[in-house]
Design a protein around this motif. Structure first.
Motif, PDB file in Angstrom:
ATOM      1  N   THR A  55     106.884  44.070 130.914  1.00 56.58           N
ATOM      2  CA  THR A  55     107.394  44.820 132.391  1.00 56.58           C
ATOM      3  C   THR A  55     108.592  44.373 133.151  1.00 56.58           C
ATOM      4  O   THR A  55     108.903  44.056 132.105  1.00 56.58           O
ATOM      5  CB  THR A  55     106.062  44.409 133.478  1.00 56.58           C
ATOM      6  OG1 THR A  55     105.378  43.360 133.281  1.00 56.58           O
ATOM      7  CG2 THR A  55     104.407  45.416 132.930  1.00 56.58           C
ATOM      8  N   ALA A  56     107.952  44.191 134.339  1.00 57.45           N
ATOM      9  CA  ALA A  56     109.586  43.641 134.719  1.00 57.45           C
ATOM     10  C   ALA A  56     110.000  41.896 134.846  1.00 57.45           C
ATOM     11  O   ALA A  56     108.732  41.480 134.659  1.00 57.45           O
ATOM     12  CB  ALA A  56     109.180  44.126 136.437  1.00 57.45           C
ATOM     13  N   ARG A  60     112.933  41.009 139.234  1.00 59.43           N
ATOM     14  CA  ARG A  60     112.114  41.953 139.639  1.00 59.43           C
ATOM     15  C   ARG A  60     110.984  42.446 140.855  1.00 59.43           C
ATOM     16  O   ARG A  60     110.482  43.055 141.687  1.00 59.43           O
ATOM     17  CB  ARG A  60     111.888  42.711 138.213  1.00 59.43           C
ATOM     18  CG  ARG A  60     111.616  44.421 138.372  1.00 59.43           C
ATOM     19  CD  ARG A  60     112.659  45.231 140.141  1.00 59.43           C
ATOM     20  NE  ARG A  60     112.461  46.756 140.274  1.00 59.43           N
ATOM     21  CZ  ARG A  60     113.019  47.355 140.905  1.00 59.43           C
ATOM     22  NH1 ARG A  60     113.267  46.640 141.858  1.00 59.43           N
ATOM     23  NH2 ARG A  60     112.763  48.652 141.220  1.00 59.43           N
ATOM     24  N   ALA A  86     110.550  54.117 142.500  1.00 60.98           N
ATOM     25  CA  ALA A  86     110.513  52.871 141.033  1.00 60.98           C
ATOM     26  C   ALA A  86     108.601  53.928 140.872  1.00 60.98           C
ATOM     27  O   ALA A  86     109.047  53.537 139.208  1.00 60.98           O
ATOM     28  CB  ALA A  86     110.296  51.727 141.746  1.00 60.98           C
ATOM     29  N   ARG A  89     109.395  56.396 138.690  1.00 67.23           N
ATOM     30  CA  ARG A  89     110.010  55.900 136.968  1.00 67.23           C
ATOM     31  C   ARG A  89     108.708  55.620 136.539  1.00 67.23           C
ATOM     32  O   ARG A  89     109.888  55.152 135.469  1.00 67.23           O
ATOM     33  CB  ARG A  89     111.322  55.327 137.873  1.00 67.23           C
ATOM     34  CG  ARG A  89     111.915  56.646 138.808  1.00 67.23           C
ATOM     35  CD  ARG A  89     113.708  55.904 138.558  1.00 67.23           C
ATOM     36  NE  ARG A  89     113.578  54.330 139.176  1.00 67.23           N
ATOM     37  CZ  ARG A  89     114.068  53.893 140.160  1.00 67.23           C
ATOM     38  NH1 ARG A  89     114.246  55.235 141.430  1.00 67.23           N
ATOM     39  NH2 ARG A  89     113.722  52.768 140.675  1.00 67.23           N
ATOM     40  N   ASN A  90     108.235  56.078 136.640  1.00 65.27           N
ATOM     41  CA  ASN A  90     106.560  54.513 135.662  1.00 65.27           C
ATOM     42  C   ASN A  90     107.540  53.169 135.524  1.00 65.27           C
ATOM     43  O   ASN A  90     107.028  53.083 134.034  1.00 65.27           O
ATOM     44  CB  ASN A  90     106.712  55.697 134.339  1.00 65.27           C
ATOM     45  CG  ASN A  90     106.578  57.632 133.952  1.00 65.27           C
ATOM     46  OD1 ASN A  90     105.402  57.826 134.635  1.00 65.27           O
ATOM     47  ND2 ASN A  90     107.263  58.113 133.356  1.00 65.27           N
ATOM     48  N   GLN A  91     107.199  52.598 136.257  1.00 67.60           N
ATOM     49  CA  GLN A  91     107.192  51.333 136.213  1.00 67.60           C
ATOM     50  C   GLN A  91     106.648  50.268 137.105  1.00 67.60           C
ATOM     51  O   GLN A  91     105.998  51.266 137.801  1.00 67.60           O
ATOM     52  CB  GLN A  91     108.743  51.153 137.335  1.00 67.60           C
ATOM     53  CG  GLN A  91     109.749  50.841 137.335  1.00 67.60           C
ATOM     54  CD  GLN A  91     111.361  50.449 138.025  1.00 67.60           C
ATOM     55  OE1 GLN A  91     110.708  49.833 139.034  1.00 67.60           O
ATOM     56  NE2 GLN A  91     112.226  51.055 138.118  1.00 67.60           N
ATOM     57  N   ASP A  93     104.855  47.823 137.528  1.00 67.27           N
ATOM     58  CA  ASP A  93     104.319  46.831 138.792  1.00 67.27           C
ATOM     59  C   ASP A  93     104.966  47.916 139.486  1.00 67.27           C
ATOM     60  O   ASP A  93     104.289  47.309 140.907  1.00 67.27           O
ATOM     61  CB  ASP A  93     105.710  45.196 138.006  1.00 67.27           C
ATOM     62  CG  ASP A  93     105.196  44.646 137.404  1.00 67.27           C
ATOM     63  OD1 ASP A  93     104.530  44.021 136.918  1.00 67.27           O
ATOM     64  OD2 ASP A  93     105.855  45.049 136.043  1.00 67.27           O
ATOM     65  N   ALA A  94     105.584  48.216 139.847  1.00 67.53           N
ATOM     66  CA  ALA A  94     106.121  49.139 141.672  1.00 67.53           C
ATOM     67  C   ALA A  94     104.675  50.027 141.302  1.00 67.53           C
ATOM     68  O   ALA A  94     104.077  49.690 142.416  1.00 67.53           O
ATOM     69  CB  ALA A  94     107.130  49.714 140.930  1.00 67.53           C
ATOM     70  N   SER A  95     104.171  50.870 140.573  1.00 63.59           N
ATOM     71  CA  SER A  95     102.878  51.068 140.649  1.00 63.59           C
ATOM     72  C   SER A  95     101.963  50.821 141.030  1.00 63.59           C
ATOM     73  O   SER A  95     101.553  51.171 141.910  1.00 63.59           O
ATOM     74  CB  SER A  95     103.207  52.085 139.539  1.00 63.59           C
ATOM     75  OG  SER A  95     103.430  52.887 139.277  1.00 63.59           O
TER      76      SER A  95
END
Length: 452
Positions: A55-56, A60, A86, A89-91, A93-95
């Motif tokens: 992931t990130a 990040r 974010a 945009r299917n990130q 860790d942001a989700s």
């Protein structure tokens, strides 16, 4: 064939049959070059930790955490929108970070969040991270799905995720501290026939008592102040667990009773129990052994009158006299030069000294019970309980004996009993096995840290 080609083949043949190192080079060098190229390709392609979802990056993740905190703790709308973008945009860790801002269970941590409490939205945001095996997302999604306030909860999925959480090595390393609420929910999974998990009431009881030991107020309210309202299957598991550990003597019937409530109060460290309080033994003073008692113990090795005076002082409850008197009969130090050793006398006085606050006494008694010295029968379970008591009393000798393999020679049965003791307190989550292993050392270190 050209002359040059013939010359090369002739030279190659001569070296091939005449030089073993030349033949080896033809086998080794191509493979070495291949491995080097493959390693370089993998190094250039790798973007995440081995065995974990890529992931990130750490940088990040720190940025996303900062955005989440600014949005939730400072009410920063711009940070919230950036985090939401974010996530869109299917990130992964942001989700997950955004999910904590919608999660009603984490709302107290983010008092100024611009988002409403929404179980469904939090569930959707935690989903991608949980599917990727990201532990925070797994933990939060399990907590949300198992919460009784969530009308769209999912018992089987939540229990499965909670089991994944507690089995994760990271959970083992940091124990259940901080996730007491989820631990109790998992305990309920073990006694719910529709949870999809194997039914294990004793394990459920272990988890509940481990949370009580951490003085978790909601669990104290539920399982001490309102024990009668709990699932009888879970109460039965608690009774069975405490009975197996020798900390409850009473009916195993799934019903609340004064003896069980008292046992749970003891687990939670509540001093004013429903039982009649017993007088506390006189505690050892922090200044160290009384010089006069130490001198009397030295004289008692050869002087019967001094021995009698030391025993009388021990019987009066003097903590220093108790341990010195026990030392005189310990078969490890008493080789029978003056009077015969007696391990039973030694452990009896060691245990009384331990009750009076002498950590070294608990350690010595543990060693005698584990080895079965003299006329004392082997009892690894009692030895493990005394070892925990020694740790609680901050005996550094016991800490050394447990943490360093060269420090002692505990039996395999002792390590199994110690694992059970630590498991009952929530510090050891693997199956009990009668041997020293890295997991129990990790659990001991975590227990020491929690008690410091």
């Amino acid at each position: 064939m050209s002359v040059a080609r013939e010359d090369w083949l002739r030279a190659h043949g001569a070296l091939w049959y005449g030089d073993a190192r030349y033949r080896m080079a033809w086998f080794v060098l191509p493979q070495a070059v291949t491995c080097a190229v493959a390693g370089l390709c993998l190094a250039l392609a790798a973007h995440g930790e081995w065995g974990r979802p890529a992931t990130a990056s750490k940088e990040r993740l720190a940025e996303l955490t900062a955005l989440r905190d600014r949005a939730g703790k400072s009410g920063d709308r711009k940070a919230f929108e950036e985090l939401s973008a974010a996530a869109a945009r299917n990130q992964i860790d942001a989700s997950t970070k955004l999910g904590t801002l919608y999660d009603p269970l984490t709302a107290p941590y983010f008092p100024k969040k611009p988002s409403p409490d929404d179980f469904s939205r939090a569930t959707a945001l935690y989903g991608p991270g949980a599917a990727a095996g990201e532990l925070l997302a797994v933990t939060r999604l399990a907590d949300v799905l198992l919460d009784p306030a969530n009308s769209n909860g999912d018992l089987k999925r939540g229990c499965r995720l909670a089991q994944t959480w507690i089995d994760d090595p990271e959970t083992l390393n940091r124990t259940i501290t901080g996730e007491e609420r989820l631990t109790v929910k998992l305990a309920k999974c073990y006694v719910h026939p529709e949870s999809g998990l194997p039914q294990n009431p004793v394990r459920a009881g272990e988890l509940v008592t481990a949370v009580l030991w951490r003085k978790h107020r909601p669990t104290i309210d539920a399982f001490i102040n309102n024990l009668g309202a709990q699932d009888p299957a879970l109460v039965t598991g608690i009774q069975r667990h405490l009975a197996e550990q020798g900390r409850y003597i009473g009916l195993v019937d799934g019903r609340a009773n004064p003896a069980l409530i008292t046992a749970l109060q003891v687990e939670a460290g509540i001093k004013d129990t429903v039982a009649t309080p017993r007088p506390e033994p006189r505690r050892v003073t922090p200044s160290g052994p009384d010089p006069e008692v130490r001198a009397l113990a030295g004289a008692a090795r050869t002087d019967r009158q001094a021995l009698a005076r030391l025993k009388s002082l021990a019987e009066s409850g003097n903590a220093d006299a108790l341990i010195f008197y026990a030392d005189l009969f310990n078969p490890v130090s008493n080789k029978g030069e003056v009077f015969a050793p007696d391990a039973q006398v030694a452990v009896a006085y060691y245990e009384r000294a331990a009750a009076a606050g002498q950590g070294r006494a608990a350690s010595q008694a543990a060693a005698i019970y584990d080895e079965g010295w003299g006329n004392v029968a082997k009892d690894p379970k009692k030895a493990a309980a005394l070892a925990i008591q020694a740790v609680d009393l901050k005996d550094y000798q016991m800490e050394f004996w447990l943490l360093f393999e060269e420090g002692s020679s505990w039996s395999g049965a002792f390590w199994g009993a110690l694992q059970a003791e630590l498991k009952a307190r929530g510090f050891y989550t693997l199956p009990v096995e009668n041997k020293r292993n890295p997991a129990v050392i990790t659990a001991v270190r975590a227990y020491l840290k929690a008690r410091s």
